[in-house]
Design a protein around this motif. Structure first.
Motif, mmCIF file in Angstrom:
data_model
loop_
_atom_site.group_PDB
_atom_site.id
_atom_site.type_symbol
_atom_site.label_atom_id
_atom_site.label_comp_id
_atom_site.label_asym_id
_atom_site.label_seq_id
_atom_site.Cartn_x
_atom_site.Cartn_y
_atom_site.Cartn_z
ATOM 1 N N LYS A 174 -1.532 2.691 -5.589
ATOM 2 C CA LYS A 174 -2.727 2.917 -6.429
ATOM 3 C C LYS A 174 -2.602 2.484 -7.903
ATOM 4 N N SER A 212 0.839 -1.197 0.000
ATOM 5 C CA SER A 212 0.000 0.000 0.000
ATOM 6 C C SER A 212 0.871 1.242 0.000
ATOM 7 N N GLY A 213 0.236 2.360 -0.274
ATOM 8 C CA GLY A 213 0.933 3.637 -0.233
ATOM 9 C C GLY A 213 1.417 3.957 1.176
ATOM 10 N N THR A 214 0.628 3.571 2.158
ATOM 11 C CA THR A 214 1.015 3.797 3.546
ATOM 12 C C THR A 214 2.360 3.143 3.836
ATOM 13 N N ASP A 255 5.982 11.618 -3.184
ATOM 14 C CA ASP A 255 4.892 10.654 -3.027
ATOM 15 C C ASP A 255 4.062 10.668 -4.307
ATOM 16 N N TYR A 272 -1.536 14.136 2.328
ATOM 17 C CA TYR A 272 -2.028 12.850 2.835
ATOM 18 C C TYR A 272 -0.963 11.803 2.581
ATOM 19 N N GLU A 296 3.486 15.298 -2.009
ATOM 20 C CA GLU A 296 2.864 14.838 -3.251
ATOM 21 C C GLU A 296 3.037 15.974 -4.272
ATOM 22 N N GLN A 334 -0.646 9.130 -6.178
ATOM 23 C CA GLN A 334 -1.723 9.550 -7.093
ATOM 24 C C GLN A 334 -1.174 10.079 -8.419
#
Ligand code: PMP
Length: 437
Positions: free
Chosen positions: A273, A109-111, A243, A137, A210, A246
Motif C-alpha cells: 500500500k 502486493s501485500g498478499t 503486517d 486481514y 497487523e 496499513q
C-alpha cells in the motif's frame, strides 16, 4: 468515454465480485494531493487515500517526477538483473526498519508479501503452524485468505490451507472476554498461548498480526498486548511477523512502523500500500539469517521493478525530509480531538480509535447494547460523499468508518472534514427512525 459508459463497461467486463463503494459508483477522473475529482468534475477531500495507500498526496510531483524520469530510463528488467533503483530502496529500508532487519524481498502486493513471510518463517524454523488473529486481514490468495480472520473475505474458499489457527483479537470495545481494558489483565494476549497449546503441535512457525487491524476496523490493541504475545511466540519457537501493510511508513505517527508503538522488534515486516504512494509493491523484510534460510531460488517478474522502486524511495525520502511522521502525530491528535467532539454530540458514534492519521469511528444503534449500525455507516458515507468528503468503511460488521488521509494534510483539512462529518451525522437517520424503516 462518458461516465455512464465507464460504469456500464465496468459491470460488463470486470468480475462482479469487485467491490465498489456507493449506490451510484464514483468514477474517478484525476487527483492531486489530498483532492480527487470524479468524472462529473466534483471535487472531494480524500480521507481514505485509495485504501490507506496515498501516503504523501495523490500524484505528488516530488514522487511522479522521479517516476517519469525512471520510465524514460529503464522501466523493467526483472529480478534477474540488479538495478540502482532497487538497491537504493532496499538500503533505505534497511536503515529505517527496526532491529536487525536489513534484507528485502520485493513483490507486487501485500498478499504476496505475507505469503513470502509465512513461507520463509516455515523454512527458517522448520515448523509449520501459524497463529493469526480473528478480525485480521492478510490478503486474497488462498493462504492469505486462510490467515484472514474475517468471514467476509474468506467466502471463496472450499477449505482453508492447513496449519493456520486463530487467536482472539484485542478488540477492547467488544472484548471477547467481556472485560474492561483497565481490569482485564490482557487476557486476549494469553489466548495466543492457549491456542498454541490446544490447536497446534506446540511448536509454531510464526505469529502474524497487523499492529492495528486495518480491514477489521482499525482495532487498536492495548499497549501491553504485543510484548506479551512476542514472548509467547518466542517460547513456542515462532517468528513474529508484523503486517505493516496499513500501519507502515509513518501512518501511526512519529515512528516508521506501527509495531514500534508497542516497542516490539519483529522478526519479519511485510508491507505494500503506502510504501510507493499508489504504485503496486509488496515488501517482505527480515534479518539476513532468516532471509538466507530460503531454500532454492525465488523470482518475482515485477518485484523490485525500477519504476516502483523509485516511487517507493521517493515516498520514503519525502516522508523523512518533510518530517511527515511528526505531522501524522500532531495532525492525527488534532483529528482525534475533532472526532471525540463528534462523539460527544452524536450518539451513533460508539467508539473512536486508531493512532496518528489512521482513525476510525465505530457506529452503533445504541451505546449500551452496542448493536451495530451498518446501514447508518453506509448512509454516512453517502452523506459525506455528497458534501465532498471520501471516507472508508471496515469492520467485521461493516459498521466502522476508516480514515487515512495523506500524511501531509494540514489542520485546515481536518477542520473541513470534521465539519462535513458533523453535517453528515446530523443527516443520517436517527436510530429510533431506523428501526421503523
Ligand atoms: N495485509 C493487510 C493488513 C491489508 O490491509 C491488505 C490489503 N487490504 C493486505 C495484507 C493485502 O494487500 P493487497 O491487497 O496489496 O494484496
Amino acid at each position: 468515454m462518458t461516465k455512464d459508459e465507464i460504469i456500464r463497461k465496468h459491470k460488463q467486463y470486470l468480475f462482479p465480485s469487485i467491490t465498489t463503494y456507493f449506490s451510484e459508483p464514483l468514477v474517478t477522473d484525476h487527483a492531486s494531493m489530498q483532492y480527487l475529482w470524479d468524472a462529473d468534475g466534483n471535487k472531494y477531500l480524500d480521507f481514505f487515500g485509495g485504501i490507506v495507500t496515498i501516503s504523501v498526496g495523490h500524484t505528488n510531483p516530488r514522487v511522479t517526477s522521479k517516476v517519469k524520469a525512471q520510465i524514460d530510463k529503464l522501466q523493467h528488467a526483472s529480478t534477474l538483473f540488479p538495478n540502482e533503483a532497487v538497491v537504493a530502496l532496499a538500503e533505505k529500508i534497511a536503515q529505517i526498519t527496526p532491529g536487525e532487519i536489513s534484507q528485502s524481498f520485493f513483490s507486487n502486493s501485500g498478499t504476496e508479501a505475507n505469503e513470502t513471510a509465512v513461507q520463509i518463517a516455515r523454512m527458517y524454523t522448520g515448523n509449520f503452524e501459524v497463529v493469526a488473529l480473528r478480525h485480521g486481514y492478510s490478503g486474497r490468495s488462498q493462504m492469505a485468505q486462510s490467515l484472514t480472520g474475517h468471514g467476509t473475505w474468506r467466502k471463496s474458499l472450499p477449505v482453508s490451507t492447513p496449519g493456520i489457527v486463530h487467536a482472539l483479537n484485542p478488540y477492547c470495545y467488544r472484548c471477547p472476554f467481556g472485560m474492561k481494558p483497565t481490569e482485564c489483565g490482557i487476557e486476549c494476549a494469553k489466548d495466543v498461548e492457549a491456542v498454541i497449546q490446544t490447536t497446534t503441535s506446540g511448536q509454531i512457525a510464526a505469529f502474524i498480526a497487523e499492529p492495528i487491524q486495518g480491514v477489521g476496523g482499525f482495532i487498536t490493541p492495548p499497549k501491553e498486548y504485543f510484548k506479551i504475545v512476542f514472548n509467547i511466540v518466542k517460547q513456542y519457537g515462532g517468528l513474529f511477523i508484523s503486517d505493516e501493510v496499513q500501519t507502515g511508513w509513518g501512518r501511526t505517527g512519529k515512528k516508521w512502523f506501527g509495531i514500534e508503538q508497542w516497542e516490539v522488534y519483529p522478526d519479519i515486516i511485510t508491507s505494500a500500500k503506502g510504501l510507493a504512494n499508489g504504485m503496486p509493491v509488496g515488501l517482505t523484510a527480515t534479518r539476513p539469517e532468516i532471509a538466507g534460510s530460503f531454500k532454492g531460488l525465488q523470482i518475482s517478474t515485477f518485484g523490485g521493478n525500477p519504476v516502483t522502486s523509485v516511487a517507493a524511495k521517493a515516498t520514503i525520502d519525502l516522508i523523512e525530509e518533510d518530517r511527515l511522521m511528526d505531522n501524522a502525530e500532531v495532525v492525527g491528535n488534532y483529528f482525534r480531538q475533532g472526532l471525540q467532539s463528534l462523539q460527544d454530540k452524536h450518539d451513533l458514534i460508539g467508539d473512536v480509535r486508531g493512532m496518528g492519521l489512521m482513525q476510525a469511528l465505530e457506529f452503533v444503534k445504541d451505546r449500551k447494547t452496542k448493536e451495530v449500525a451498518p446501514q447508518e455507516t453506509t448512509q454516512f458515507m453517502e452523506e459525506c460523499r455528497s458534501r465532498g468528503l471520501l471516507v472508508g468503511k471496515g469492520g467485521l460488521y461493516g459498521n466502522v468508518i476508516r480514515m487515512s488521509p495523506p500524511l501531509n494534510i494540514a489542520k485546515s483539512d481536518v477542520d473541513e472534514a470534521i465539519k462535513i462529518m458533523d453535517e453528515a451525522l446530523s443527516a443520517v437517520r436517527q436510530p429510533a427512525v431506523a428501526a421503523t424503516r
